[in-house]
Design an enzyme around this catalytic site. Structure first.
Site, PDB file in Angstrom:
ATOM      1  N   PHE A   1     -18.218  21.726 -11.938  1.00 57.76           N
ATOM      2  CA  PHE A   1     -18.997  21.541 -10.704  1.00 57.76           C
ATOM      3  C   PHE A   1     -18.366  22.463  -9.673  1.00 57.76           C
ATOM      4  O   PHE A   1     -17.257  22.207  -9.188  1.00 57.76           O
ATOM      5  CB  PHE A   1     -18.869  20.074 -10.283  1.00 57.76           C
TER       6      PHE A   1
ATOM      7  N   PRO B   1     -12.674  29.503  -1.226  1.00 50.10           N
ATOM      8  CA  PRO B   1     -11.450  29.682  -0.423  1.00 50.10           C
ATOM      9  C   PRO B   1     -11.682  29.341   1.053  1.00 50.10           C
ATOM     10  O   PRO B   1     -10.811  28.764   1.695  1.00 50.10           O
ATOM     11  CB  PRO B   1     -11.120  31.164  -0.604  1.00 50.10           C
TER      12      PRO B   1
ATOM     13  N   SER C   1     -13.718  21.213   2.860  1.00 50.56           N
ATOM     14  CA  SER C   1     -14.335  20.043   3.500  1.00 50.56           C
ATOM     15  C   SER C   1     -15.676  20.415   4.129  1.00 50.56           C
ATOM     16  O   SER C   1     -16.638  19.647   4.071  1.00 50.56           O
ATOM     17  CB  SER C   1     -13.413  19.504   4.590  1.00 50.56           C
TER      18      SER C   1
ATOM     19  N   GLU D   1     -13.260  15.674  -3.412  1.00 45.74           N
ATOM     20  CA  GLU D   1     -14.517  14.927  -3.190  1.00 45.74           C
ATOM     21  C   GLU D   1     -14.545  14.269  -1.807  1.00 45.74           C
ATOM     22  O   GLU D   1     -14.977  13.131  -1.650  1.00 45.74           O
ATOM     23  CB  GLU D   1     -14.770  13.923  -4.321  1.00 45.74           C
TER      24      GLU D   1
HETATM   25  C1  FAD Z   1      -7.169  18.491  -8.288  1.00 40.10           C
HETATM   26  C2  FAD Z   1      -8.355  19.044  -7.549  1.00 40.10           C
HETATM   27  C3  FAD Z   1      -9.558  19.178  -8.216  1.00 40.10           C
HETATM   28  C4  FAD Z   1     -10.671  19.732  -7.563  1.00 40.10           C
HETATM   29  N1  FAD Z   1     -11.839  19.899  -8.262  1.00 40.10           N
HETATM   30  C5  FAD Z   1     -12.905  20.468  -7.648  1.00 40.10           C
HETATM   31  C6  FAD Z   1     -14.114  20.724  -8.371  1.00 40.10           C
HETATM   32  O1  FAD Z   1     -14.226  20.420  -9.572  1.00 40.10           O
HETATM   33  N2  FAD Z   1     -15.150  21.330  -7.733  1.00 40.10           N
HETATM   34  C7  FAD Z   1     -15.077  21.685  -6.423  1.00 40.10           C
HETATM   35  O2  FAD Z   1     -16.047  22.226  -5.923  1.00 40.10           O
HETATM   36  N3  FAD Z   1     -13.943  21.458  -5.703  1.00 40.10           N
HETATM   37  C8  FAD Z   1     -12.862  20.868  -6.284  1.00 40.10           C
HETATM   38  N4  FAD Z   1     -11.693  20.663  -5.581  1.00 40.10           N
HETATM   39  C9  FAD Z   1     -11.612  21.127  -4.196  1.00 40.10           C
HETATM   40  C10 FAD Z   1     -11.751  19.997  -3.198  1.00 40.10           C
HETATM   41  O3  FAD Z   1     -13.053  19.516  -3.182  1.00 40.10           O
HETATM   42  C11 FAD Z   1     -11.287  20.531  -1.843  1.00 40.10           C
HETATM   43  O4  FAD Z   1      -9.892  20.710  -1.929  1.00 40.10           O
HETATM   44  C12 FAD Z   1     -11.631  19.575  -0.699  1.00 40.10           C
HETATM   45  O5  FAD Z   1     -13.009  19.584  -0.443  1.00 40.10           O
HETATM   46  C13 FAD Z   1     -10.882  19.941   0.587  1.00 40.10           C
HETATM   47  O6  FAD Z   1     -11.075  21.285   0.872  1.00 40.10           O
HETATM   48  P1  FAD Z   1      -9.810  22.223   1.196  1.00 40.10           P
HETATM   49  O7  FAD Z   1      -8.802  21.987   0.127  1.00 40.10           O
HETATM   50  O8  FAD Z   1     -10.310  23.589   1.398  1.00 40.10           O
HETATM   51  O9  FAD Z   1      -9.189  21.662   2.519  1.00 40.10           O
HETATM   52  P2  FAD Z   1      -9.731  21.895   4.010  1.00 40.10           P
HETATM   53  O10 FAD Z   1     -11.193  21.745   4.074  1.00 40.10           O
HETATM   54  O11 FAD Z   1      -9.136  23.157   4.519  1.00 40.10           O
HETATM   55  O12 FAD Z   1      -9.077  20.673   4.734  1.00 40.10           O
HETATM   56  C14 FAD Z   1      -7.647  20.549   4.842  1.00 40.10           C
HETATM   57  C15 FAD Z   1      -7.342  19.247   5.523  1.00 40.10           C
HETATM   58  O13 FAD Z   1      -7.866  19.276   6.848  1.00 40.10           O
HETATM   59  C16 FAD Z   1      -8.236  17.968   7.240  1.00 40.10           C
HETATM   60  N5  FAD Z   1      -9.672  17.941   7.559  1.00 40.10           N
HETATM   61  C17 FAD Z   1     -10.662  18.672   7.002  1.00 40.10           C
HETATM   62  N6  FAD Z   1     -11.859  18.333   7.515  1.00 40.10           N
HETATM   63  C18 FAD Z   1     -11.636  17.377   8.416  1.00 40.10           C
HETATM   64  C19 FAD Z   1     -12.470  16.625   9.293  1.00 40.10           C
HETATM   65  N7  FAD Z   1     -13.812  16.782   9.309  1.00 40.10           N
HETATM   66  N8  FAD Z   1     -11.878  15.729  10.116  1.00 40.10           N
HETATM   67  C20 FAD Z   1     -10.524  15.542  10.108  1.00 40.10           C
HETATM   68  N9  FAD Z   1      -9.700  16.222   9.286  1.00 40.10           N
HETATM   69  C21 FAD Z   1     -10.238  17.125   8.462  1.00 40.10           C
HETATM   70  C22 FAD Z   1      -7.927  17.050   6.047  1.00 40.10           C
HETATM   71  O14 FAD Z   1      -6.637  16.513   6.169  1.00 40.10           O
HETATM   72  C23 FAD Z   1      -7.958  18.024   4.883  1.00 40.10           C
HETATM   73  O15 FAD Z   1      -7.229  17.558   3.738  1.00 40.10           O
HETATM   74  C24 FAD Z   1     -10.577  20.096  -6.206  1.00 40.10           C
HETATM   75  C25 FAD Z   1      -9.355  19.927  -5.531  1.00 40.10           C
HETATM   76  C26 FAD Z   1      -8.259  19.416  -6.186  1.00 40.10           C
HETATM   77  C27 FAD Z   1      -6.967  19.245  -5.441  1.00 40.10           C
END
Ligand code: FAD
Length: 370
Positions: free
Chosen positions: A115, A120, A124, A353
């Site tokens: 999925f 990069p 979120s 998620e």
């Molecule tokens: C083990 C693992 C498996 C994954 N598998 C998949 C997959 O199969 N498919 C896929 O598409 N993605 C996958 N992901 C990615 C995952 O969905 C993203 O890591 C997640 O959506 C967060 O995005 P980011 O890491 O870019 O963090 P960012 O969006 O940069 O956010 C970093 C931090 O900022 C804070 N933050 C962000 N938004 C807000 C808000 N609105 N309000 C307050 N605080 C906020 C939170 O503390 C957050 O953790 C996976 C991640 C991991 C770790």
């Protein structure tokens, strides 16, 4: 069905699943290479009929499977969940041809699904995704990168969310079913804290046609959200399974570990900590079951309930596993110990998620919408 208790058939099924996980799946998981797709494990999940049960079964069934498998074998749990996450968009939004081509293979555990939503620069804030779908003839060429994609780059196909209308946010995203052998598609594995098969996908003008679209053009965000609404409570179930495994290990350890002329559990500071762990785990479990039951009943407040369940269960599991480590002492930190494994595993579900903070945002939005 009352959400506060399972019926005897469900309880028996959970017992059977835990036994299968310990006896059949755990040995296969142990033979796998950390961070790689474990195909024999996926095939066994198919043979046992568990992957088939992901499609068409309700959210509560999904949660019971994830919780039960997680208690005995987190690798099996994750392999099952990822087949569901990657292939649910095909089951829910695919054409008859797409479904006929892929679902029997996925269900049998022969085809591995992914999925691919995150990028990069779009985690979120998934609606900011930028993977370009440039129109060419009667199709598109996909260019850009997906990152943190579970099962990538080994998956046989991915549900890929791409930007078909620039500047349109969530309304300009299309979901495509992209087989791994498309020209221009490559990938890189990523090494994580917990042994999770995950990687980046690189798209260099990868050709897709209308026959590859899942759902409607520019309506792919709905495909993503439909899948995430179903899977969110089940991430909570995964967390509850890990918390229960940590709690069970702690009960056994504190009942047997000699300390100060008795055993650890004789110290009230210890037994009260265990009582707190058990109470929080049960509260999280009930919230997960309630959210899943609401989903299955088609209740209007599913987004709020699913967010609450995922938030509480993943945060609770972190608390319980950390407390279990503390009560086990040094042995919990030795490489290969169950708790060393759970300590690493329990961290990521608070981020993926929808991070904890994103769940709070969903809950607050729903509360103030009323
Ligand atoms: C083990 C693992 C498996 C994954 N598998 C998949 C997959 O199969 N498919 C896929 O598409 N993605 C996958 N992901 C990615 C995952 O969905 C993203 O890591 C997640 O959506 C967060 O995005 P980011 O890491 O870019 O963090 P960012 O969006 O940069 O956010 C970093 C931090 O900022 C804070 N933050 C962000 N938004 C807000 C808000 N609105 N309000 C307050 N605080 C906020 C939170 O503390 C957050 O953790 C996976 C991640 C991991 C770790």
């Amino acid at each position: 069905m009352p959400v506060f208790s399972l019926d005897p058939a469900q309880t028996a099924w959970c017992t059977e699943l835990r036994a299968l996980a310990a006896e059949r799946l755990r040995p296969l998981a142990e033979k796998g290479e950390p961070g790689r797709v474990n195909r024999p494990l996926v095939a066994a999940l198919g043979e046992l009929g568990l992957i088939g049960r992901l499609f068409g079964a309700g959210a509560l069934d999904l949660c019971l499977m994830r919780e039960s498998l997680a208690q005995a074998c987190t690798e099996a749990e994750t392999a099952l969940a990822l087949q569901g996450l990657g292939a649910h968009p095909v089951a829910a939004s695919g054409t008859p041809e797409q479904r006929a081509r892929w679902l029997p293979e996925v269900t049998a555990g022969r085809a591995v699904a992914a999925f691919a939503l995150s990028e990069p620069d779009a985690g979120s804030d998934a609606a900011a995704l930028a993977l370009e779908a440039a129109p060419v003839g009667d199709g598109w060429r996909l260019t850009g990168e997906k990152r943190w994609i579970s099962n990538a780059p080994e998956a046989d196909f991915s549900t890929v969310f791409a930007r078909t209308t620039p500047g349109a946010g969530a309304r300009g995203v299309t979901a495509f079913l992209v087989p791994a052998d498309r020209p221009g598609l490559t990938g890189t594995p990523l090494d994580m804290l917990s042994p999770h098969p995950i990687g980046a996908l690189h798209f260099d003008a990868v050709p897709v046609t209308r026959a590859d679209v899942l759902g409607e053009v520019d309506r792919g965000f709905r495909v993503a959200m439909t899948t995430l609404n179903l899977f969110r409570p089940s991430v909570g179930a995964f967390a509850v399974g890990m918390a229960q495994a940590a709690l069970d290990a702690t009960l056994a350890h504190t009942a047997g570990r000699a300390a100060f002329g008795g055993v650890l559990k004789d110290l009230q500071a210890v037994s009260h900590q265990v009582a707190e762990m058990a109470t929080r785990t049960e509260a999280a479990r009930l919230l997960v079951y309630a959210a899943a039951a609401a989903y299955d009943a088609g209740a209007p407040d599913v987004p709020k309930r699913a967010a609450m369940a995922k938030l509480l269960a993943t945060e609770t599991a972190q608390y319980v596993v950390d407390a279990a480590v503390q009560l086990h002492g040094a042995r919990a930190l030795q490489r290969g110990h169950l708790l060393e494994h759970l300590y690493r595993e329990v961290r990521a579900p608070r981020i993926y998620e929808g991070a904890t903070e994103v769940q709070r945002t969903i809950i607050a939005k729903e509360l103030y919408a009323r």
